[in-house]
Design a protein around this motif. Sequence first.
Motif, PDB file in Angstrom:
ATOM      1  N   PRO A  30       0.814  -1.221   0.000  1.00  0.00           N
ATOM      2  CA  PRO A  30       0.000   0.000   0.000  1.00  0.00           C
ATOM      3  C   PRO A  30       0.850   1.275   0.000  1.00  0.00           C
ATOM      4  CG  PRO A  30      -0.677  -1.495   1.768  1.00  0.00           C
ATOM      5  CD  PRO A  30       0.568  -2.051   1.165  1.00  0.00           C
ATOM      6  N   GLY A  31       0.577   2.153  -0.971  1.00  0.00           N
ATOM      7  CA  GLY A  31       1.217   3.457  -1.023  1.00  0.00           C
ATOM      8  C   GLY A  31       2.650   3.487  -1.495  1.00  0.00           C
ATOM      9  N   VAL A  32       3.201   2.349  -1.922  1.00  0.00           N
ATOM     10  CA  VAL A  32       4.607   2.306  -2.342  1.00  0.00           C
ATOM     11  C   VAL A  32       4.675   2.328  -3.868  1.00  0.00           C
ATOM     12  CG1 VAL A  32       6.780   1.044  -2.234  1.00  0.00           C
ATOM     13  CG2 VAL A  32       5.226   1.016  -0.275  1.00  0.00           C
ATOM     14  N   CYS A  33       5.495   3.228  -4.392  1.00  0.00           N
ATOM     15  CA  CYS A  33       5.691   3.400  -5.832  1.00  0.00           C
ATOM     16  C   CYS A  33       7.019   2.753  -6.228  1.00  0.00           C
ATOM     17  CB  CYS A  33       5.688   4.890  -6.155  1.00  0.00           C
ATOM     18  SG  CYS A  33       5.861   5.272  -7.891  1.00  0.00           S
ATOM     19  N   TYR A  34       6.989   1.877  -7.225  1.00  0.00           N
ATOM     20  CA  TYR A  34       8.177   1.148  -7.659  1.00  0.00           C
ATOM     21  C   TYR A  34       8.575   1.527  -9.078  1.00  0.00           C
ATOM     22  CZ  TYR A  34       7.488  -2.123  -3.791  1.00  0.00           C
ATOM     23  OH  TYR A  34       7.348  -2.686  -2.556  1.00  0.00           O
ATOM     24  N   PRO A  46      12.835  -9.049 -13.626  1.00  0.00           N
ATOM     25  CA  PRO A  46      12.985  -7.596 -13.457  1.00  0.00           C
ATOM     26  C   PRO A  46      13.217  -7.242 -11.989  1.00  0.00           C
ATOM     27  CG  PRO A  46      11.029  -8.128 -14.738  1.00  0.00           C
ATOM     28  CD  PRO A  46      11.545  -9.401 -14.186  1.00  0.00           C
ATOM     29  N   ARG A  47      13.962  -6.156 -11.760  1.00  0.00           N
ATOM     30  CA  ARG A  47      14.194  -5.682 -10.389  1.00  0.00           C
ATOM     31  C   ARG A  47      13.149  -4.630 -10.048  1.00  0.00           C
ATOM     32  NH1 ARG A  47      19.596  -3.158  -9.943  1.00  0.00           N
ATOM     33  NH2 ARG A  47      19.239  -2.627 -12.090  1.00  0.00           N
ATOM     34  N   GLN A  48      12.815  -4.539  -8.761  1.00  0.00           N
ATOM     35  CA  GLN A  48      11.850  -3.563  -8.271  1.00  0.00           C
ATOM     36  C   GLN A  48      12.575  -2.609  -7.329  1.00  0.00           C
ATOM     37  OE1 GLN A  48       8.918  -5.932  -6.323  1.00  0.00           O
ATOM     38  NE2 GLN A  48       8.468  -7.122  -8.144  1.00  0.00           N
ATOM     39  N   ILE A  49      12.566  -1.316  -7.681  1.00  0.00           N
ATOM     40  CA  ILE A  49      13.251  -0.303  -6.877  1.00  0.00           C
ATOM     41  C   ILE A  49      12.207   0.669  -6.345  1.00  0.00           C
ATOM     42  CG2 ILE A  49      14.962   1.550  -6.922  1.00  0.00           C
ATOM     43  CD1 ILE A  49      16.280   0.017  -9.286  1.00  0.00           C
ATOM     44  N   VAL A  50      12.211   0.902  -5.043  1.00  0.00           N
ATOM     45  CA  VAL A  50      11.264   1.832  -4.430  1.00  0.00           C
ATOM     46  C   VAL A  50      11.636   3.266  -4.821  1.00  0.00           C
ATOM     47  CG1 VAL A  50      10.353   2.743  -2.261  1.00  0.00           C
ATOM     48  CG2 VAL A  50      10.789   0.290  -2.493  1.00  0.00           C
ATOM     49  N   VAL A  51      10.666   3.986  -5.388  1.00  0.00           N
ATOM     50  CA  VAL A  51      10.865   5.377  -5.790  1.00  0.00           C
ATOM     51  C   VAL A  51      10.298   6.310  -4.720  1.00  0.00           C
ATOM     52  CG1 VAL A  51      10.229   7.125  -7.501  1.00  0.00           C
ATOM     53  CG2 VAL A  51      10.815   4.822  -8.237  1.00  0.00           C
ATOM     54  N   ALA A  52       9.113   5.985  -4.211  1.00  0.00           N
ATOM     55  CA  ALA A  52       8.461   6.826  -3.211  1.00  0.00           C
ATOM     56  C   ALA A  52       7.528   5.983  -2.356  1.00  0.00           C
ATOM     57  CB  ALA A  52       7.680   7.945  -3.887  1.00  0.00           C
ATOM     58  N   GLU A  53       7.344   6.417  -1.134  1.00  0.00           N
ATOM     59  CA  GLU A  53       6.397   5.764  -0.227  1.00  0.00           C
ATOM     60  C   GLU A  53       5.313   6.764   0.144  1.00  0.00           C
ATOM     61  OE1 GLU A  53       8.760   4.276   2.985  1.00  0.00           O
ATOM     62  OE2 GLU A  53       9.550   2.633   1.789  1.00  0.00           O
ATOM     63  N   ASP A  54       4.248   6.278   0.737  1.00  0.00           N
ATOM     64  CA  ASP A  54       3.122   7.114   1.166  1.00  0.00           C
ATOM     65  C   ASP A  54       2.483   7.881   0.013  1.00  0.00           C
ATOM     66  OD1 ASP A  54       3.500   6.267   3.808  1.00  0.00           O
ATOM     67  OD2 ASP A  54       4.965   7.853   4.166  1.00  0.00           O
ATOM     68  N   GLN A  55       2.363   7.241  -1.141  1.00  0.00           N
ATOM     69  CA  GLN A  55       1.693   7.845  -2.289  1.00  0.00           C
ATOM     70  C   GLN A  55       0.208   7.485  -2.218  1.00  0.00           C
ATOM     71  OE1 GLN A  55       3.492   9.866  -4.670  1.00  0.00           O
ATOM     72  NE2 GLN A  55       4.739   9.661  -2.838  1.00  0.00           N
ATOM     73  N   PRO A  56      -0.693   8.474  -2.133  1.00  0.00           N
ATOM     74  CA  PRO A  56      -2.111   8.164  -1.941  1.00  0.00           C
ATOM     75  C   PRO A  56      -2.824   7.644  -3.188  1.00  0.00           C
ATOM     76  CG  PRO A  56      -1.783  10.529  -1.998  1.00  0.00           C
ATOM     77  CD  PRO A  56      -0.423   9.899  -2.038  1.00  0.00           C
ATOM     78  N   GLN A  57      -2.316   7.966  -4.396  1.00  0.00           N
ATOM     79  CA  GLN A  57      -2.986   7.565  -5.630  1.00  0.00           C
ATOM     80  C   GLN A  57      -1.970   7.143  -6.679  1.00  0.00           C
ATOM     81  OE1 GLN A  57      -5.079  11.162  -6.597  1.00  0.00           O
ATOM     82  NE2 GLN A  57      -6.933  10.479  -5.558  1.00  0.00           N
ATOM     83  N   ILE A  58      -2.436   6.360  -7.642  1.00  0.00           N
ATOM     84  CA  ILE A  58      -1.565   5.873  -8.712  1.00  0.00           C
ATOM     85  C   ILE A  58      -1.063   7.038  -9.577  1.00  0.00           C
ATOM     86  CG2 ILE A  58      -3.427   5.385 -10.344  1.00  0.00           C
ATOM     87  CD1 ILE A  58      -1.834   2.817 -11.101  1.00  0.00           C
ATOM     88  N   GLY A  77      20.862  10.661 -19.797  1.00  0.00           N
ATOM     89  CA  GLY A  77      20.282   9.345 -20.080  1.00  0.00           C
ATOM     90  C   GLY A  77      19.527   9.353 -21.390  1.00  0.00           C
ATOM     91  N   SER A  78      19.238   8.172 -21.911  1.00  0.00           N
ATOM     92  CA  SER A  78      18.544   8.090 -23.193  1.00  0.00           C
ATOM     93  C   SER A  78      17.242   7.293 -23.106  1.00  0.00           C
ATOM     94  CB  SER A  78      19.464   7.442 -24.231  1.00  0.00           C
ATOM     95  OG  SER A  78      19.802   6.134 -23.812  1.00  0.00           O
ATOM     96  N   ASN A  79      16.893   6.793 -21.934  1.00  0.00           N
ATOM     97  CA  ASN A  79      15.699   5.974 -21.784  1.00  0.00           C
ATOM     98  C   ASN A  79      14.460   6.856 -21.673  1.00  0.00           C
ATOM     99  OD1 ASN A  79      13.972   3.898 -21.439  1.00  0.00           O
ATOM    100  ND2 ASN A  79      14.794   3.210 -19.483  1.00  0.00           N
ATOM    101  N   ARG A  80      13.660   6.890 -22.739  1.00  0.00           N
ATOM    102  CA  ARG A  80      12.465   7.731 -22.765  1.00  0.00           C
ATOM    103  C   ARG A  80      11.216   6.981 -22.318  1.00  0.00           C
ATOM    104  NH1 ARG A  80      13.565  12.490 -24.641  1.00  0.00           N
ATOM    105  NH2 ARG A  80      15.382  12.829 -25.928  1.00  0.00           N
ATOM    106  N   GLU A  81      11.305   5.683 -22.139  1.00  0.00           N
ATOM    107  CA  GLU A  81      10.176   4.876 -21.699  1.00  0.00           C
ATOM    108  C   GLU A  81      10.556   4.133 -20.427  1.00  0.00           C
ATOM    109  OE1 GLU A  81       9.088   2.310 -24.898  1.00  0.00           O
ATOM    110  OE2 GLU A  81       8.658   3.970 -26.247  1.00  0.00           O
ATOM    111  N   ILE A  82       9.692   4.224 -19.411  1.00  0.00           N
ATOM    112  CA  ILE A  82       9.966   3.506 -18.170  1.00  0.00           C
ATOM    113  C   ILE A  82       8.708   2.788 -17.705  1.00  0.00           C
ATOM    114  CG2 ILE A  82      11.792   5.097 -17.461  1.00  0.00           C
ATOM    115  CD1 ILE A  82       9.877   6.231 -15.405  1.00  0.00           C
ATOM    116  N   ILE A  83       8.928   1.821 -16.834  1.00  0.00           N
ATOM    117  CA  ILE A  83       7.833   1.029 -16.259  1.00  0.00           C
ATOM    118  C   ILE A  83       7.894   1.167 -14.750  1.00  0.00           C
ATOM    119  CG2 ILE A  83       6.844  -1.277 -16.017  1.00  0.00           C
ATOM    120  CD1 ILE A  83       8.272  -2.007 -18.643  1.00  0.00           C
ATOM    121  N   GLY A  84       6.744   1.355 -14.150  1.00  0.00           N
ATOM    122  CA  GLY A  84       6.644   1.420 -12.704  1.00  0.00           C
ATOM    123  C   GLY A  84       5.530   0.507 -12.234  1.00  0.00           C
ATOM    124  N   ALA A  85       5.315   0.478 -10.927  1.00  0.00           N
ATOM    125  CA  ALA A  85       4.235  -0.333 -10.368  1.00  0.00           C
ATOM    126  C   ALA A  85       3.700   0.345  -9.121  1.00  0.00           C
ATOM    127  CB  ALA A  85       4.741  -1.726 -10.035  1.00  0.00           C
TER     128      ALA A  85
END
Length: 147
Positions: A30-34, A46-58, A77-85
């Motif tokens: 809950p509330g964790v952005c990866y 794939p690896r999962q890296i925590v970007v932010a916690e306590d995020q109320p909405q997607i 950097g050159s990566n224009r497309e990323i994936i999160g969860a």
Amino acid sequence: MRAFISAIVLGVAAVGVAACSSGMEAPRDPGVCYYIVPGETEGEDPRQIVVAEDQPQIEQCAARLEEMRVRFLRMGGSNREIIGAYQGQFIFIDPQGVKFGRTLTGARFFALARTGDGRLAVPGAIVRDEDGRPVAVAENPPTAPAQ
């Protein structure tokens, strides 16, 4: 003979179901952005890296991922497309905008579009010119003066 054929059919069906369900699932914390980093070699998870916690909405998680993407691009950097969860859903950010999906390879729901200047907005709030290109984000309606 029929029992043998039935056993083979059931075995093949079981292998097919196992192959379909072997895909990665989005974390449900809950509330964790990866940020999801794809495996570098075939077969690597794939690896999962925590970007932010306590995020109320997607959408706020998508904003944190976009912020990270822009920072990486500014550093060369050159990566224009990323994936999160976020809470069981994947977030896909690309030059067109933000999409959500339940799986990495399945259908995606278009959630946020890019405005003419590259910002993200709800698709209905974007003003477009006659060619269909985004021009700007519509303003909020004026509020009535307090009495």
